[in-house]
Design an enzyme around this catalytic site. Sequence first.
Site, mmCIF file in Angstrom:
data_model
loop_
_atom_site.group_PDB
_atom_site.id
_atom_site.type_symbol
_atom_site.label_atom_id
_atom_site.label_comp_id
_atom_site.label_asym_id
_atom_site.label_seq_id
_atom_site.Cartn_x
_atom_site.Cartn_y
_atom_site.Cartn_z
ATOM 1 C CG ASN A 164 -1.797 1.132 1.403
ATOM 2 O OD1 ASN A 164 -1.432 2.244 1.055
ATOM 3 N ND2 ASN A 164 -2.987 0.899 1.934
ATOM 4 C CG ASP B 251 -4.044 -5.475 9.696
ATOM 5 O OD1 ASP B 251 -3.843 -5.622 8.483
ATOM 6 O OD2 ASP B 251 -5.129 -5.755 10.224
ATOM 7 C CG ASP C 41 -7.088 9.315 4.785
ATOM 8 O OD1 ASP C 41 -7.418 8.901 5.910
ATOM 9 O OD2 ASP C 41 -5.921 9.264 4.359
ATOM 10 C CE LYS D 236 -3.741 9.361 7.112
ATOM 11 N NZ LYS D 236 -3.998 8.439 6.011
HETATM 12 P P1 IMP Z 1 -4.940 -3.490 5.832
HETATM 13 O O1 IMP Z 1 -4.039 -3.312 4.650
HETATM 14 O O2 IMP Z 1 -5.534 -4.839 5.943
HETATM 15 O O3 IMP Z 1 -4.303 -3.002 7.099
HETATM 16 O O4 IMP Z 1 -6.176 -2.545 5.532
HETATM 17 C C1 IMP Z 1 -6.250 -1.283 6.035
HETATM 18 C C2 IMP Z 1 -7.481 -0.615 5.438
HETATM 19 O O5 IMP Z 1 -8.043 0.233 6.439
HETATM 20 C C3 IMP Z 1 -7.118 0.284 4.275
HETATM 21 O O6 IMP Z 1 -7.206 -0.373 3.045
HETATM 22 C C4 IMP Z 1 -8.152 1.385 4.409
HETATM 23 O O7 IMP Z 1 -9.359 0.935 3.855
HETATM 24 C C5 IMP Z 1 -8.338 1.493 5.915
HETATM 25 N N1 IMP Z 1 -7.351 2.458 6.484
HETATM 26 C C6 IMP Z 1 -6.333 2.172 7.323
HETATM 27 N N2 IMP Z 1 -5.632 3.276 7.616
HETATM 28 C C7 IMP Z 1 -6.208 4.267 6.921
HETATM 29 C C8 IMP Z 1 -5.892 5.646 6.793
HETATM 30 O O8 IMP Z 1 -4.928 6.178 7.335
HETATM 31 N N3 IMP Z 1 -6.726 6.343 6.019
HETATM 32 C C9 IMP Z 1 -7.791 5.800 5.377
HETATM 33 N N4 IMP Z 1 -8.112 4.520 5.424
HETATM 34 C C10 IMP Z 1 -7.318 3.747 6.208
#
Ligand code: IMP
Length: 196
Positions: free
Chosen positions: A9, A69, A155, A175
């Site tokens: 990401n 995560d 966001d 942020k």
């Molecule tokens: P992970 O990759 O499984 O941790 O998924 C995290 C998901 O949570 C992201 O794809 C976003 O949808 C949401 N998320 C986590 N952190 C943020 C942030 O800082 N801003 C906006 N969405 C977030």
Amino acid sequence: MDLIIATRNQGKIGEIREALDMLGVVLHTFEEFSEWPQVDEVGQTLEENAVIKAEALRNHFDVHTIADDSGLEVNFLEGRPGVLSSRYAGPEEDPERNIDLLLKELTSVPENWRSARFVCVIALALAENGLRVTKGECLGTILPERRGTGGFGYDPVFQPAGFSSSMAELSLAEKNSISHRGKALREMKKVLEGLI
Ligand code: IMP
């Protein structure tokens, strides 16, 4: 010290780079490697998934690894999307569809019932097998429509408490200064300073 960031990401990578800048740590990302193991997020909690990702990459490359995560918990939705935040509207992990679904579920819900929080867990898996975990959260409300183009994920519809703008209208530095990830990373920075 060399450190792998266990995510594809780009939004997370940018925020982690900014937060760990000046630490004297060399950060490596998936773009430098010809092969990158696929890790299934099978944990039930953010912490389990952060540890799964950090340990899988550490085991593969034998280098200190950090993984994030994170997710959005909306009170009116009893904590959803939570651990499923990236896949809320389906396995294709489309942020726009995720936001559309969230806004649809909150249609007609008044502002004072739209409270939410972002939560972030950062796991550090050390090459010599140690594990450290830090956490951060950021309180706010879900806006009725998108605002701003910065950041990633939810966001544009998240307004941090005490702000009149959405998270996507803040600069990267702004942020990081208030975000769940910024808080977890500042704690992790202290851990790393103790290890260097
Ligand atoms: P992970 O990759 O499984 O941790 O998924 C995290 C998901 O949570 C992201 O794809 C976003 O949808 C949401 N998320 C986590 N952190 C943020 C942030 O800082 N801003 C906006 N969405 C977030």
